[in-house]
Design a protein around this motif. Structure first.
Motif, mmCIF file in Angstrom:
data_model
loop_
_atom_site.group_PDB
_atom_site.id
_atom_site.type_symbol
_atom_site.label_atom_id
_atom_site.label_comp_id
_atom_site.label_asym_id
_atom_site.label_seq_id
_atom_site.Cartn_x
_atom_site.Cartn_y
_atom_site.Cartn_z
ATOM 1 N N GLY A 144 -3.781 0.126 -4.836
ATOM 2 C CA GLY A 144 -2.743 0.265 -5.768
ATOM 3 C C GLY A 144 -2.790 1.532 -6.250
ATOM 4 O O GLY A 144 -1.311 2.024 -6.371
ATOM 5 N N ARG A 145 -3.791 2.374 -6.342
ATOM 6 C CA ARG A 145 -3.263 3.725 -6.701
ATOM 7 C C ARG A 145 -2.790 4.657 -5.794
ATOM 8 O O ARG A 145 -2.007 5.487 -6.143
ATOM 9 C CB ARG A 145 -4.746 4.330 -7.009
ATOM 10 N N CYS A 146 -2.530 4.207 -4.685
ATOM 11 C CA CYS A 146 -1.701 4.999 -3.572
ATOM 12 C C CYS A 146 -0.198 4.946 -4.157
ATOM 13 O O CYS A 146 0.368 5.875 -3.956
ATOM 14 C CB CYS A 146 -1.516 4.133 -2.179
ATOM 15 N N ALA A 147 0.400 4.002 -5.007
ATOM 16 C CA ALA A 147 1.557 4.102 -5.308
ATOM 17 C C ALA A 147 1.951 5.247 -6.367
ATOM 18 O O ALA A 147 3.101 5.650 -6.598
ATOM 19 C CB ALA A 147 1.953 2.695 -6.128
ATOM 20 N N VAL A 148 0.911 5.675 -7.085
ATOM 21 C CA VAL A 148 1.026 6.787 -8.019
ATOM 22 C C VAL A 148 0.958 8.038 -7.295
ATOM 23 O O VAL A 148 1.352 9.080 -7.599
ATOM 24 C CB VAL A 148 0.211 6.638 -9.328
ATOM 25 N N LEU A 149 0.120 8.064 -6.341
ATOM 26 C CA LEU A 149 -0.163 9.272 -5.324
ATOM 27 C C LEU A 149 1.198 9.450 -4.453
ATOM 28 O O LEU A 149 1.545 10.709 -4.196
ATOM 29 C CB LEU A 149 -1.547 9.021 -4.558
ATOM 30 N N LEU A 155 -6.761 5.676 1.566
ATOM 31 C CA LEU A 155 -6.737 6.779 2.648
ATOM 32 C C LEU A 155 -5.545 6.302 3.548
ATOM 33 O O LEU A 155 -5.069 6.986 4.543
ATOM 34 C CB LEU A 155 -7.827 6.982 3.510
ATOM 35 N N TYR A 156 -4.729 5.187 3.161
ATOM 36 C CA TYR A 156 -3.509 4.670 3.906
ATOM 37 C C TYR A 156 -2.295 4.771 3.363
ATOM 38 O O TYR A 156 -1.653 3.664 3.586
ATOM 39 C CB TYR A 156 -4.083 3.213 4.470
ATOM 40 N N PRO A 157 -2.017 5.566 2.617
ATOM 41 C CA PRO A 157 -0.780 5.596 1.599
ATOM 42 C C PRO A 157 0.523 5.350 2.589
ATOM 43 O O PRO A 157 1.475 5.009 2.383
ATOM 44 C CB PRO A 157 -0.770 6.884 0.845
ATOM 45 N N ASP A 158 0.363 5.832 3.892
ATOM 46 C CA ASP A 158 1.413 5.915 4.946
ATOM 47 C C ASP A 158 1.530 4.416 5.486
ATOM 48 O O ASP A 158 2.511 3.970 6.231
ATOM 49 C CB ASP A 158 1.218 6.796 6.072
ATOM 50 N N ARG A 159 0.615 3.640 5.275
ATOM 51 C CA ARG A 159 0.550 1.908 6.000
ATOM 52 C C ARG A 159 0.991 1.164 5.072
ATOM 53 O O ARG A 159 1.330 -0.097 5.413
ATOM 54 C CB ARG A 159 -0.968 1.874 6.734
ATOM 55 N N TYR A 160 0.827 1.135 3.709
ATOM 56 C CA TYR A 160 1.223 0.118 2.645
ATOM 57 C C TYR A 160 2.804 0.083 2.464
ATOM 58 O O TYR A 160 3.524 1.212 2.994
ATOM 59 C CB TYR A 160 0.418 0.625 1.667
ATOM 60 N N PRO A 217 12.002 7.571 -7.449
ATOM 61 C CA PRO A 217 10.859 7.352 -6.459
ATOM 62 C C PRO A 217 10.908 7.772 -4.978
ATOM 63 O O PRO A 217 12.135 8.218 -4.584
ATOM 64 C CB PRO A 217 10.880 5.679 -6.409
ATOM 65 N N PRO A 218 9.981 8.071 -4.341
ATOM 66 C CA PRO A 218 9.930 8.535 -2.937
ATOM 67 C C PRO A 218 10.837 7.663 -2.240
ATOM 68 O O PRO A 218 10.969 6.482 -2.190
ATOM 69 C CB PRO A 218 8.527 8.609 -2.590
ATOM 70 N N THR A 219 11.458 8.522 -1.163
ATOM 71 C CA THR A 219 12.339 7.725 -0.040
ATOM 72 C C THR A 219 11.837 7.521 1.360
ATOM 73 O O THR A 219 12.078 7.175 2.176
ATOM 74 C CB THR A 219 13.655 8.157 -0.097
ATOM 75 N N ARG A 220 10.596 8.488 1.392
ATOM 76 C CA ARG A 220 9.980 8.346 2.716
ATOM 77 C C ARG A 220 8.466 8.370 2.472
ATOM 78 O O ARG A 220 7.810 8.703 1.284
ATOM 79 C CB ARG A 220 10.336 9.685 3.666
ATOM 80 N N LEU A 221 7.823 7.764 3.570
ATOM 81 C CA LEU A 221 6.408 7.719 3.536
ATOM 82 C C LEU A 221 5.919 8.969 4.124
ATOM 83 O O LEU A 221 6.348 9.794 4.918
ATOM 84 C CB LEU A 221 5.757 6.767 4.380
ATOM 85 N N PRO A 222 4.564 9.335 3.759
ATOM 86 C CA PRO A 222 4.000 10.503 4.181
ATOM 87 C C PRO A 222 3.815 10.429 5.778
ATOM 88 O O PRO A 222 3.445 9.292 6.114
ATOM 89 C CB PRO A 222 2.765 11.006 3.270
#
Ligand SMILES: C[S@@+](CC[C@H](N)C(=O)[O-])C[C@H]1O[C@@H](n2cnc3c(N)ncnc32)[C@H](O)[C@@H]1O
Length: 311
Positions: free
Chosen positions: A95-100, A124-129, A154-159
């Motif tokens: 869940g911490r990926c949401a703040v990163l 390490l998978y912020p692009d997959r969630y 909020p962001p509109t794209r994934l890294p």
């Protein structure tokens, strides 16, 4: 602080309103001379409430009733103490990926992610969630990480992540059921949604296990960072790690990471990684400070459930 005061303080500061079961346990232990004496036989780092509760859950002990918990720990003390001595709290919260994500998505792409204190590497998978910030949804599939985000769009794209690696004193393996059982035991009893999130995030990571290196965040960071592809933006990051690192080593880490190429994202409690001139936190609950390259930008809740942007 005495062990009794530690448990009472933990109940008041971290557990009240978050885990009724553990709040009751921590308060009961703070007045339980027999358990306090047993805990006193262990090194200080092995007496922590979270570690004790996780070990008892791992061993199948009861955590809903303080009297039953007491009896279990006293009866099984040798087994409990043996686990406490070899384990550490390694809670891995995807869940911490949401703040990163707001920071990761805004950096020059593609990214080479290097997480220190990665545990099993689920961050390490912020692009997959997938994410839900209020009524805005990003990404597809599971887990869906929900985050209340105030003060930012909020962001509109994934890294785009082309390389991911983690460093940990004791990396856990998402494909090993015993390691996943320990991660599960560390989740607080009432947090069924976090247990479900662990299951979903573990499936994502197990499909393509991360490169996880056993090592120290000071001694072994330069060598791992040197393996990142030069064409990608190196991002060294950490969340809820530095409280486990002695202060002189924290200072050494900060000096080191500032000298690396790329960017540094930290998400740590402000008493662990302090900043001048922080605004007041949104409420009395414990919060982390999200920072980019040493500049604080937002308050965030411990499991990534909300953030308040001020930067
Ligand atoms: C509480 S966990 C957090 C895991 C992950 N960052 C997250 O937010 O889900 C802290 C992790 O830091 C690791 N750790 C503690 N001290 C370390 C050090 N000196 N070098 C590398 N890892 C360390 C621990 O082994 C543990 O896995």
């Amino acid at each position: 602080m005495s062990i009794a005061a530690d448990y009472a303080d933990f109940a008041a500061r971290e557990l009240r309103g978050v885990s009724r079961a553990y709040e009751r346990l921590a308060l009961a232990i703070s007045e339980d001379d027999e358990l306090l004496d047993l805990l006193g036989t262990l090194p200080p780092a092995k007496r922590q409430p979270n570690l004790l509760f996780g070990v008892v859950r791992l061993l199948g002990g009861p955590v809903g009733d303080p009297a039953a918990f007491h009896d279990f720990v006293v009866t099984h003390w040798l087994a409990v103490a043996a686990e406490l001595r070899v384990r550490a709290t390694q809670t891995n919260e995807a869940g911490r990926c949401a703040v990163l994500l707001p920071l990761l998505a805004a950096l020059p792409q593609p990214l080479a992610l290097l997480e220190v204190g990665a545990s099993a590497g689920l961050c390490l998978y912020p692009d997959r969630y997938a994410y839900r910030y209020g009524d805005r949804r990003l990404g597809a599939g599971e887990p869906v990480l929900e985050c209340t985000a105030d003060g930012l769009v909020p962001p509109t794209r994934l890294p785009e992540v082309v390389w991911r690696a983690g460093l940990d004193l004791n990396p856990l393996d998402v494909t090993d059921p015993a390691d996943v059982a320990w991660l599960d035991a560390l989740i607080w009893p009432e947090h069924a949604h976090r247990r479900e999130r662990l299951r979903a995030a573990t499936a994502v990571a197990a499909a393509e296990p991360p490169l996880l290196v056993r090592g120290d965040l000071v001694d072994d960071l330069p060598a791992l960072a040197a393996e990142a592809p030069a064409a990608a933006t190196l991002v060294v990051f950490h969340t809820s790690v530095l409280y486990q690192v002695p202060r002189p080593r924290r200072d050494a880490f900060v000096d080191l990471v500032r000298g690396l190429p790329g960017h540094w994202i930290s998400n740590e409690a402000p008493d662990v990684l302090p900043y001048d001139g922080l605004p007041d936190p949104p409420d009395a609950g414990l919060h982390n400070v999200l920072a980019l390259d040493g500049t604080p930008l937002a308050w965030s809740r411990g499991h990534g459930q909300s953030m308040l942007w001020f930067g």
